[in-house]
Design an enzyme around this catalytic site. Structure first.
Site, mmCIF file in Angstrom:
data_model
loop_
_atom_site.group_PDB
_atom_site.id
_atom_site.type_symbol
_atom_site.label_atom_id
_atom_site.label_comp_id
_atom_site.label_asym_id
_atom_site.label_seq_id
_atom_site.Cartn_x
_atom_site.Cartn_y
_atom_site.Cartn_z
ATOM 1 N N ASN A 28 -89.219 -63.332 10.347
ATOM 2 C CA ASN A 28 -88.224 -63.129 11.403
ATOM 3 C C ASN A 28 -86.851 -63.578 10.898
ATOM 4 O O ASN A 28 -86.054 -64.136 11.626
ATOM 5 C CB ASN A 28 -88.644 -63.927 12.651
ATOM 6 C CG ASN A 28 -87.844 -63.549 13.881
ATOM 7 O OD1 ASN A 28 -87.217 -62.494 13.923
ATOM 8 N ND2 ASN A 28 -87.841 -64.418 14.878
ATOM 9 N N PHE A 31 -89.239 -76.071 11.356
ATOM 10 C CA PHE A 31 -88.836 -75.048 12.332
ATOM 11 C C PHE A 31 -89.797 -73.867 12.347
ATOM 12 O O PHE A 31 -89.863 -73.155 13.347
ATOM 13 C CB PHE A 31 -87.452 -74.478 11.983
ATOM 14 C CG PHE A 31 -86.314 -75.450 12.113
ATOM 15 C CD1 PHE A 31 -85.801 -75.771 13.356
ATOM 16 C CD2 PHE A 31 -85.734 -76.034 10.995
ATOM 17 C CE1 PHE A 31 -84.739 -76.643 13.487
ATOM 18 C CE2 PHE A 31 -84.669 -76.913 11.111
ATOM 19 C CZ PHE A 31 -84.176 -77.225 12.358
ATOM 20 N N SER A 40 -89.510 -78.075 22.553
ATOM 21 C CA SER A 40 -88.742 -77.303 23.529
ATOM 22 C C SER A 40 -88.823 -77.934 24.912
ATOM 23 O O SER A 40 -89.835 -78.552 25.273
ATOM 24 C CB SER A 40 -89.318 -75.890 23.585
ATOM 25 O OG SER A 40 -88.817 -75.183 24.683
ATOM 26 N N TYR A 97 -97.081 -69.690 23.783
ATOM 27 C CA TYR A 97 -95.956 -70.253 23.019
ATOM 28 C C TYR A 97 -95.658 -71.679 23.496
ATOM 29 O O TYR A 97 -95.587 -72.621 22.705
ATOM 30 C CB TYR A 97 -94.699 -69.370 23.157
ATOM 31 C CG TYR A 97 -93.441 -70.114 22.816
ATOM 32 C CD1 TYR A 97 -93.098 -70.378 21.498
ATOM 33 C CD2 TYR A 97 -92.611 -70.625 23.833
ATOM 34 C CE1 TYR A 97 -91.962 -71.117 21.195
ATOM 35 C CE2 TYR A 97 -91.482 -71.350 23.538
ATOM 36 C CZ TYR A 97 -91.157 -71.595 22.219
ATOM 37 O OH TYR A 97 -90.048 -72.342 21.926
ATOM 38 N N LYS A 114 -96.120 -75.780 21.701
ATOM 39 C CA LYS A 114 -95.166 -76.896 21.600
ATOM 40 C C LYS A 114 -95.811 -78.174 22.165
ATOM 41 O O LYS A 114 -95.671 -79.254 21.599
ATOM 42 C CB LYS A 114 -93.868 -76.558 22.332
ATOM 43 C CG LYS A 114 -93.082 -75.425 21.705
ATOM 44 C CD LYS A 114 -92.681 -75.728 20.265
ATOM 45 C CE LYS A 114 -92.002 -74.566 19.577
ATOM 46 N NZ LYS A 114 -91.810 -74.755 18.122
ATOM 47 N N LEU A 138 -80.867 -64.675 26.740
ATOM 48 C CA LEU A 138 -79.676 -64.245 27.462
ATOM 49 C C LEU A 138 -78.458 -63.987 26.563
ATOM 50 O O LEU A 138 -77.833 -62.934 26.650
ATOM 51 C CB LEU A 138 -79.316 -65.289 28.535
ATOM 52 C CG LEU A 138 -78.066 -64.985 29.346
ATOM 53 C CD1 LEU A 138 -78.259 -63.730 30.193
ATOM 54 C CD2 LEU A 138 -77.689 -66.172 30.229
ATOM 55 N N ARG A 149 -79.485 -73.062 33.395
ATOM 56 C CA ARG A 149 -79.982 -73.551 32.109
ATOM 57 C C ARG A 149 -78.921 -74.432 31.447
ATOM 58 O O ARG A 149 -77.740 -74.377 31.812
ATOM 59 C CB ARG A 149 -80.293 -72.393 31.148
ATOM 60 C CG ARG A 149 -81.417 -71.477 31.589
ATOM 61 C CD ARG A 149 -82.781 -72.147 31.510
ATOM 62 N NE ARG A 149 -83.839 -71.209 31.845
ATOM 63 C CZ ARG A 149 -84.267 -70.955 33.083
ATOM 64 N NH1 ARG A 149 -83.712 -71.570 34.119
ATOM 65 N NH2 ARG A 149 -85.243 -70.094 33.278
HETATM 66 C C1 UD1 Z 1 -86.913 -68.894 26.928
HETATM 67 C C2 UD1 Z 1 -88.376 -69.168 27.060
HETATM 68 C C3 UD1 Z 1 -88.635 -70.591 26.626
HETATM 69 C C4 UD1 Z 1 -88.189 -70.777 25.202
HETATM 70 C C5 UD1 Z 1 -86.743 -70.362 25.050
HETATM 71 C C6 UD1 Z 1 -86.389 -70.319 23.594
HETATM 72 C C7 UD1 Z 1 -89.141 -67.679 28.848
HETATM 73 C C8 UD1 Z 1 -89.657 -67.604 30.237
HETATM 74 N N1 UD1 Z 1 -88.807 -68.903 28.426
HETATM 75 O O1 UD1 Z 1 -86.203 -69.809 27.782
HETATM 76 O O2 UD1 Z 1 -89.991 -70.893 26.736
HETATM 77 O O3 UD1 Z 1 -88.337 -72.100 24.812
HETATM 78 O O4 UD1 Z 1 -86.518 -69.064 25.601
HETATM 79 O O5 UD1 Z 1 -85.123 -69.834 23.398
HETATM 80 O O6 UD1 Z 1 -89.065 -66.694 28.161
HETATM 81 N N2 UD1 Z 1 -81.829 -63.862 31.559
HETATM 82 C C9 UD1 Z 1 -81.332 -62.746 32.232
HETATM 83 N N3 UD1 Z 1 -81.334 -61.557 31.573
HETATM 84 C C10 UD1 Z 1 -81.777 -61.399 30.286
HETATM 85 C C11 UD1 Z 1 -82.274 -62.549 29.614
HETATM 86 C C12 UD1 Z 1 -82.284 -63.750 30.278
HETATM 87 O O7 UD1 Z 1 -80.932 -62.839 33.376
HETATM 88 O O8 UD1 Z 1 -81.751 -60.274 29.758
HETATM 89 C C13 UD1 Z 1 -81.818 -65.170 32.245
HETATM 90 C C14 UD1 Z 1 -83.190 -65.768 32.428
HETATM 91 O O9 UD1 Z 1 -83.760 -65.385 33.637
HETATM 92 C C15 UD1 Z 1 -82.844 -67.261 32.397
HETATM 93 C C16 UD1 Z 1 -81.636 -67.355 31.476
HETATM 94 O O10 UD1 Z 1 -81.089 -66.054 31.433
HETATM 95 O O11 UD1 Z 1 -82.455 -67.683 33.658
HETATM 96 C C17 UD1 Z 1 -81.987 -67.805 30.080
HETATM 97 O O12 UD1 Z 1 -83.028 -66.993 29.587
HETATM 98 P P1 UD1 Z 1 -83.550 -67.089 28.075
HETATM 99 O O13 UD1 Z 1 -82.393 -67.009 27.152
HETATM 100 O O14 UD1 Z 1 -84.643 -66.098 27.905
HETATM 101 O O15 UD1 Z 1 -84.105 -68.572 27.974
HETATM 102 P P2 UD1 Z 1 -85.226 -69.311 28.852
HETATM 103 O O16 UD1 Z 1 -85.915 -68.395 29.758
HETATM 104 O O17 UD1 Z 1 -84.580 -70.496 29.462
#
Ligand code: UD1
Length: 338
Positions: free
Chosen positions: A35, A81, A125, A150, A154, A201, A232
Site C-alpha cells: 500500500n 506501522f 488507534s 481491523y 489494534k 474524510l 473527530r
Molecule cells: C476511520 C475508521 C477507524 C480508523 C481510522 C483510520 C471507520 C468507521 N473508522 O475513522 O477505525 O482507525 O479511520 O484513519 O471507518 N466522512 C464523511 N464522508 C466521507 C468520509 C468520511 O462524511 O466520505 C466522515 C465520517 O462519517 C466521520 C469523519 O468523516 O465522521 C471521519 O471519517 P474517517 O476519515 O473515515 O475516519 P474515522 O471514521 O474517524
C-alpha cells in the site's frame, strides 16, 4: 542509533522516518509495498538529504524476519506501522487482517524478546475506545468491543504487547493511540497516497476539491452534535510523527514509568465534518461540492482526545491547527495531480 521502521514508506511511517533522520537516527525501513511505493524514498531524501536503508520484505514470512534481525543486530528500537488499515475490507477479509496485523507483530516481538534491551513503539488507534462515554477521552477509558476486525487487531495487538512486556523485563513498549491523522509534510514531498476511492474524510475532500470526485458525501446530518455531523480530532501527521520520536527517546533513555505504556495522540479539539469542509474552503479558496447523506454504519458520534497524559508525561503537544493541516493536505493534493 539504528531504528527499524516497519511500514516506513506508508503515510505516517514516511513522516516518522523524516523526523527520525532529522534527529540524527539511522533508519532502516521494512515495507512490502502493498500500500505504498518505493518512490516515497525520493521524497524522504528531498527533505532530509539522507537515504534510509530499505528492505522490501513481507513480515508474514517468519524466517525472513528472523534473518533480518540476525543481519541487523545493532537495531535498538522498532517503530511498527506495517499493517492493513481499511475498516470495510477487514469486515470482508477478517483472516487477512489477523494474519497481516497479528502474526507480523508476534514475529517481531519474538525477535525483540531475544535482545538484551529492546524498545518498541506500536501504532494503535482511538478505535479501541469505540463510542466513549465521556469526552475528552482519557487513556483509562474502557476499551469497547471492536466494531471491525481491523479495530480488533489494534485491541489484540495492545494485549499481546502488554502480556509480553509483563514477562520480558528487557522489552519496553509504548502503544500510541492515534485520533484522526491528516495532512502532509509542509514541503509537499511526502503525503498520503490512498489507493482507489479514499475511505477517509480528508483525502476525499482534497480529491473532490481538485475535481477527481464529483461530490463529497457527508455521512449523517442528524447526529446529536452542534451541526448534526460527526466530531473527530484531526491531527497533523507531522505532529504525530514527532510524537513517535519522543516516545522512542523516552524508552531509549529509560525515562518510562513502566515497561508498557499507552498514550493518546490527538489535538484535544473536536471538529465536525462541516467544520473540516469549511477549513478546506478557507485554505483553498474553493467551494466544495458536498451533500448530506445517510449515516455510515459503524461510525461513532464523537471522539476527541484528552491530551493531558501526552502533554505532561510524554512532553509532547500537537502544534498545528486544523487549517494548517488542511493546507498541507491541499498543497500535497495539488502537487501530486500536476
Ligand atoms: C476511520 C475508521 C477507524 C480508523 C481510522 C483510520 C471507520 C468507521 N473508522 O475513522 O477505525 O482507525 O479511520 O484513519 O471507518 N466522512 C464523511 N464522508 C466521507 C468520509 C468520511 O462524511 O466520505 C466522515 C465520517 O462519517 C466521520 C469523519 O468523516 O465522521 C471521519 O471519517 P474517517 O476519515 O473515515 O475516519 P474515522 O471514521 O474517524
Amino acid at each position: 542509533m539504528k531504528v527499524l521502521v516497519t511500514g516506513g514508506l506508508g503515510f505516517i511511517g514516511s513522516h516518522t522516518v523524516v523526523e527520525l533522520q532529522n534527529k540524527g537516527f539511522e533508519v532502516v525501513i521494512i515495507d512490502d509495498l502493498s500500500n505504498s511505493s518505493e518512490e516515497v524514498l525520493n521524497g524522504i531524501v528531498a527533505i532530509t538529504g539522507k537515504k534510509p536503508e530499505f528492505e522490501k520484505l513481507d513480515l508474514k514470512e517468519k524466517s525472513k524476519v528472523e534473518d533480518f534481525f540476525k543481519k541487523h543486530t545493532d537495531i535498538s528500537g522498532v517503530i511498527h506501522f506495517a499493517a492493513s488499515k481499511a475498516v470495510g475490507e477487514s469486515v470482508e477479509k477478517p483472516l487477512l487482517y489477523y494474519e497481516n496485523n497479528i502474526s507480523t507483530l508476534v514475529y517481531i516481538l519474538k525477535e525483540l524478546s531475544k535482545k538484551d534491551k529492546a524498545s518498541f513503539i506500536f501504532s494503535s488507534s482511538c478505535t479501541v475506545y469505540g463510542q466513549a462515554d465521556k469526552m475528552p477521552i482519557t487513556e483509562d477509558a474502557p476499551v469497547k468491543t471492536a466494531e471491525s476486525p481491523y479495530g480488533n487487531t489494534k485491541q489484540i495487538g495492545e494485549e499481546i504487547i502488554s502480556e509480553t512486556c509483563k514477562v520480558t523485563p528487557t522489552l519496553n513498549a509504548i502503544a500510541l493511540r492515534y485520533f484522526n491523522p491528516m495532512g502532509a509534510h509542509p514541503s509537499a514531498e511526502i503525503g498520503e497516497l490512498p489507493i482507489g476511492v479514499p475511505q477517509n474524510l480528508v483525502p476525499f475532500i482534497t480529491q473532490t476539491g481538485i475535481g477527481m470526485r464529483k461530490e463529497l458525501s457527508v455521512f449523517g446530518g442528524d447526529y446529536p452534535t452542534t451541526d448534526g455531523t460527526c466530531i473527530r480530532d484531526y491531527i497533523h501527521v507531522v505532529d504525530l510523527a514527532k510524537a513517535h520520536v519522543i516516545a522512542l527517546q523516552r524508552l531509549l533513555e529509560e525515562k518510562n514509568n513502566a515497561n508498557y505504556e499507552v498514550f493518546n495522540l490527538g489535538t484535544g479539539t473536536g471538529s465536525s465534518v462541516l467544520e473540516a469542509i469549511k477549513s478546506f474552503e478557507k485554505v483553498s479558496g474553493k467551494k466544495l461540492n458536498y451533500k448530506i447523506v445517510d449515516r455510515r454504519p459503524g461510525d461513532i458520534t464523537a471522539a476527541y482526545a484528552s491530551t493531558d497524559k501526552a502533554n505532561n508525561v510524554l512532553g509532547w503537544k500537537a502544534a498545528s491547527t486544523l487549517d494548517e493541516a488542511m493546507k498541507s493536505a491541499w498543497d500535497w493534493e495539488q502537487k501530486i495531480r500536476k
